[in-house]
Design a protein around this motif. Structure first.
Motif, PDB file in Angstrom:
ATOM      1  N   GLY A 111      40.340  36.093  49.725  1.00  0.00           N
ATOM      2  CA  GLY A 111      40.120  37.433  49.234  1.00  0.00           C
ATOM      3  C   GLY A 111      39.023  38.125  50.004  1.00  0.00           C
ATOM      4  O   GLY A 111      38.720  37.797  51.142  1.00  0.00           O
ATOM      5  N   GLY A 112      38.400  39.101  49.375  1.00  0.00           N
ATOM      6  CA  GLY A 112      37.353  39.873  50.034  1.00  0.00           C
ATOM      7  C   GLY A 112      36.054  39.130  50.080  1.00  0.00           C
ATOM      8  O   GLY A 112      35.955  37.960  49.738  1.00  0.00           O
ATOM      9  N   ARG A 113      35.016  39.835  50.528  1.00  0.00           N
ATOM     10  CA  ARG A 113      33.717  39.199  50.715  1.00  0.00           C
ATOM     11  C   ARG A 113      33.057  38.831  49.396  1.00  0.00           C
ATOM     12  O   ARG A 113      32.370  37.844  49.290  1.00  0.00           O
ATOM     13  CB  ARG A 113      32.801  40.137  51.514  1.00  0.00           C
ATOM     14  CG  ARG A 113      31.465  39.521  51.837  1.00  0.00           C
ATOM     15  CD  ARG A 113      30.616  40.443  52.689  1.00  0.00           C
ATOM     16  NE  ARG A 113      29.363  39.798  53.042  1.00  0.00           N
ATOM     17  CZ  ARG A 113      28.308  39.764  52.257  1.00  0.00           C
ATOM     18  NH1 ARG A 113      28.337  40.330  51.072  1.00  0.00           N
ATOM     19  NH2 ARG A 113      27.189  39.155  52.644  1.00  0.00           N
ATOM     20  N   GLY A 114      33.243  39.630  48.377  1.00  0.00           N
ATOM     21  CA  GLY A 114      32.593  39.357  47.106  1.00  0.00           C
ATOM     22  C   GLY A 114      33.251  38.223  46.350  1.00  0.00           C
ATOM     23  O   GLY A 114      34.356  37.797  46.659  1.00  0.00           O
ATOM     24  N   THR A 115      32.575  37.704  45.348  1.00  0.00           N
ATOM     25  CA  THR A 115      33.112  36.596  44.569  1.00  0.00           C
ATOM     26  C   THR A 115      33.511  37.048  43.178  1.00  0.00           C
ATOM     27  O   THR A 115      32.888  37.927  42.593  1.00  0.00           O
ATOM     28  CB  THR A 115      32.060  35.471  44.442  1.00  0.00           C
ATOM     29  OG1 THR A 115      32.600  34.438  43.604  1.00  0.00           O
ATOM     30  CG2 THR A 115      30.775  35.974  43.810  1.00  0.00           C
ATOM     31  N   THR A 116      34.586  36.488  42.681  1.00  0.00           N
ATOM     32  CA  THR A 116      35.023  36.759  41.320  1.00  0.00           C
ATOM     33  C   THR A 116      34.926  35.502  40.462  1.00  0.00           C
ATOM     34  O   THR A 116      35.478  35.457  39.375  1.00  0.00           O
ATOM     35  CB  THR A 116      36.483  37.272  41.324  1.00  0.00           C
ATOM     36  OG1 THR A 116      37.325  36.287  41.959  1.00  0.00           O
ATOM     37  CG2 THR A 116      36.599  38.575  42.086  1.00  0.00           C
ATOM     38  N   HIS A 117      34.253  34.491  40.977  1.00  0.00           N
ATOM     39  CA  HIS A 117      34.109  33.243  40.223  1.00  0.00           C
ATOM     40  C   HIS A 117      33.157  33.458  39.054  1.00  0.00           C
ATOM     41  O   HIS A 117      32.113  34.104  39.186  1.00  0.00           O
ATOM     42  CB  HIS A 117      33.575  32.129  41.113  1.00  0.00           C
ATOM     43  CG  HIS A 117      34.490  31.767  42.243  1.00  0.00           C
ATOM     44  ND1 HIS A 117      35.721  31.196  42.051  1.00  0.00           N
ATOM     45  CD2 HIS A 117      34.349  31.907  43.585  1.00  0.00           C
ATOM     46  CE1 HIS A 117      36.296  30.986  43.215  1.00  0.00           C
ATOM     47  NE2 HIS A 117      35.496  31.415  44.163  1.00  0.00           N
ATOM     48  N   GLY A 169      40.569  30.554  46.994  1.00  0.00           N
ATOM     49  CA  GLY A 169      41.047  31.723  47.701  1.00  0.00           C
ATOM     50  C   GLY A 169      40.503  33.049  47.204  1.00  0.00           C
ATOM     51  O   GLY A 169      41.100  34.099  47.448  1.00  0.00           O
ATOM     52  N   LYS A 170      39.369  33.051  46.518  1.00  0.00           N
ATOM     53  CA  LYS A 170      38.830  34.286  45.961  1.00  0.00           C
ATOM     54  C   LYS A 170      37.683  34.868  46.777  1.00  0.00           C
ATOM     55  O   LYS A 170      37.274  36.001  46.541  1.00  0.00           O
ATOM     56  CB  LYS A 170      38.339  34.042  44.525  1.00  0.00           C
ATOM     57  CG  LYS A 170      39.452  33.697  43.550  1.00  0.00           C
ATOM     58  CD  LYS A 170      38.900  33.539  42.142  1.00  0.00           C
ATOM     59  CE  LYS A 170      40.015  33.241  41.139  1.00  0.00           C
ATOM     60  NZ  LYS A 170      39.493  33.113  39.759  1.00  0.00           N
ATOM     61  N   THR A 171      37.152  34.094  47.712  1.00  0.00           N
ATOM     62  CA  THR A 171      35.995  34.528  48.489  1.00  0.00           C
ATOM     63  C   THR A 171      36.253  34.270  49.962  1.00  0.00           C
ATOM     64  O   THR A 171      36.859  33.251  50.317  1.00  0.00           O
ATOM     65  CB  THR A 171      34.726  33.776  48.038  1.00  0.00           C
ATOM     66  OG1 THR A 171      34.584  33.906  46.628  1.00  0.00           O
ATOM     67  CG2 THR A 171      33.491  34.332  48.716  1.00  0.00           C
ATOM     68  N   ALA A 172      35.803  35.187  50.820  1.00  0.00           N
ATOM     69  CA  ALA A 172      35.987  35.029  52.259  1.00  0.00           C
ATOM     70  C   ALA A 172      35.327  33.741  52.740  1.00  0.00           C
ATOM     71  O   ALA A 172      34.261  33.370  52.252  1.00  0.00           O
ATOM     72  CB  ALA A 172      35.400  36.233  52.992  1.00  0.00           C
ATOM     73  N   PRO A 173      35.941  33.025  53.700  1.00  0.00           N
ATOM     74  CA  PRO A 173      35.388  31.750  54.166  1.00  0.00           C
ATOM     75  C   PRO A 173      33.942  31.828  54.625  1.00  0.00           C
ATOM     76  O   PRO A 173      33.140  30.953  54.308  1.00  0.00           O
ATOM     77  CB  PRO A 173      36.324  31.386  55.341  1.00  0.00           C
ATOM     78  CG  PRO A 173      37.597  32.068  55.037  1.00  0.00           C
ATOM     79  CD  PRO A 173      37.232  33.343  54.339  1.00  0.00           C
ATOM     80  N   ARG A 174      33.579  32.885  55.383  1.00  0.00           N
ATOM     81  CA  ARG A 174      32.213  32.958  55.889  1.00  0.00           C
ATOM     82  C   ARG A 174      31.207  33.137  54.758  1.00  0.00           C
ATOM     83  O   ARG A 174      30.077  32.664  54.831  1.00  0.00           O
ATOM     84  CB  ARG A 174      32.078  34.101  56.900  1.00  0.00           C
ATOM     85  CG  ARG A 174      32.090  35.491  56.304  1.00  0.00           C
ATOM     86  CD  ARG A 174      31.731  36.515  57.369  1.00  0.00           C
ATOM     87  NE  ARG A 174      31.320  37.781  56.779  1.00  0.00           N
ATOM     88  CZ  ARG A 174      30.781  38.783  57.485  1.00  0.00           C
ATOM     89  NH1 ARG A 174      30.600  38.646  58.776  1.00  0.00           N
ATOM     90  NH2 ARG A 174      30.426  39.896  56.886  1.00  0.00           N
ATOM     91  N   THR A 175      31.634  33.820  53.674  1.00  0.00           N
ATOM     92  CA  THR A 175      30.745  33.991  52.526  1.00  0.00           C
ATOM     93  C   THR A 175      30.593  32.686  51.757  1.00  0.00           C
ATOM     94  O   THR A 175      29.515  32.362  51.263  1.00  0.00           O
ATOM     95  CB  THR A 175      31.285  35.085  51.594  1.00  0.00           C
ATOM     96  OG1 THR A 175      31.505  36.282  52.343  1.00  0.00           O
ATOM     97  CG2 THR A 175      30.311  35.377  50.469  1.00  0.00           C
TER      98      THR A 175
END
Length: 309
Positions: free
Chosen positions: A127-133, A168-174
């Motif tokens: 997903g995008g850079r932010g986290t939804t966890h 799969g909710k946060t970009a790998p680099r983040t």
């Protein structure tokens, strides 16, 4: 001087693995240290004290390149620090006789996870850079990862990074940047736990700590080169098998398993390991030999849009 050289070589080996895979410095260094006749608790203590410096530098680098989500760091790192302190105090309270098989069992479990994760991994979507966890998800993950990391001498990266990437909710680099930053809290907390539990023995480990740090610094540029030359799947499968095989020997000796059963266990591990290495090698080499003709369109191949970008 000879011991310092050995520990520096251990640091080089661990950093090469960690630089190429993005994880497994602790579990690789601890396995090599235990094989060098360093006590289980002393090995874990030295690794975590060395990681205080390496994770701090890593966190600064990721912060500079804006790879860190501080909300994720707080939700994951604080419970991880608590788990690491508990794991360190538990391992410090055990006798050498009981600590060695416990660490070997944990390292075998982590080695199996790394072995399967890199050989039979499935494609991930991010997903995008932010986290939804949520905190309900991150807190238990951090607590468990921190406890395993301290009591087993490593495992923070394999447990937390792989789990977060698989969501799969946060970009790998983040994910990598935030996990690296939070590992600093874990390393500090584990070091405090070992300092309280081991006291004088903890301070006597300075050659191990210095050797690991120096080796890590020396190997850093080579690790960057290695990751561009060797498939992470192939390297991860190879390292996972080494961890399983070396630590299973300690369990076999602890439970007094003799021939022919010991040979059967080792043979089974080697056969499975070699099979997975061959499979990972074939998968990593397959795209290079894909035919130029009849190329599928981006619509026909899932994830092809990411490849063409």
């Amino acid at each position: 001087m000879r011991s310092l050289l050995i520990f520096t070589l251990v640091g080089i080996g661990a950093q090469l693995v960690d630089g190429a895979l993005g994880m497994a410095f602790g579990v690789t260094a601890t396995t090599l240290l235990v094989l060098s006749s360093v006590g289980a608790a002393q090995a874990s203590a030295a690794v975590h004290l060395a990681e205080v410096g390496t994770t701090f530098a890593s966190g600064l680098s990721h912060w500079k390149f804006k790879n860190i989500d501080w909300t994720l760091v707080a939700k994951l790192g604080v419970p991880g620090a608590v788990g690491a302190f508990l794991g360190a105090t538990v391992l410090s309270s055990l006798s050498t006789e009981h600590a060695a098989p416990l660490m070997a069992a944990i390292l075998v479990a982590i080695g199996i996870y790394v072995l399967l994760r890199f050989s039979l991994r499935t494609p991930l979507t991010f997903g995008g850079r932010g986290t939804t966890h949520s905190t309900k998800f991150l807190a238990p993950l951090g607590l468990f990862g921190g406890f395993i990391d301290a009591s087993g001498g490593g495992g923070w990266g394999p447990v937390t990074t792989s789990t977060l990437l698989s969501q799969g909710k946060t970009a790998p680099r983040t994910v990598i940047g935030s996990v690296s930053a939070s590992e600093f809290l874990v390393s500090v907390s584990a070091s405090l736990g070992f300092l309280i539990g081991l006291r004088q023995e903890f301070l006597e480990n300075w050659p191990v700590v210095v050797g690991l740090m120096v080796g890590g610094v020396i190997a850093a540029p080579f690790a960057a080169w290695l990751v561009s030359r060797i498939s992470p799947a192939l390297l991860g499968t190879a390292v996972g098998g080494v961890i399983v095989l070396t630590n299973s020997q300690k369990l076999v000796h602890f439970f007094d398993i003799n021939w022919p059963w010991s040979t059967a266990i080792y043979s089974l591990i080697v056969v499975v390991w070699v099979s997975l290495v061959i499979y990972a090698w074939r998968v990593s080499r397959a795209p290079r030999f894909a035919p130029d003709t009849a190329e599928p369109s981006p619509v026909d191949v899932p994830g092809s849009e990411a490849i063409t970008r």
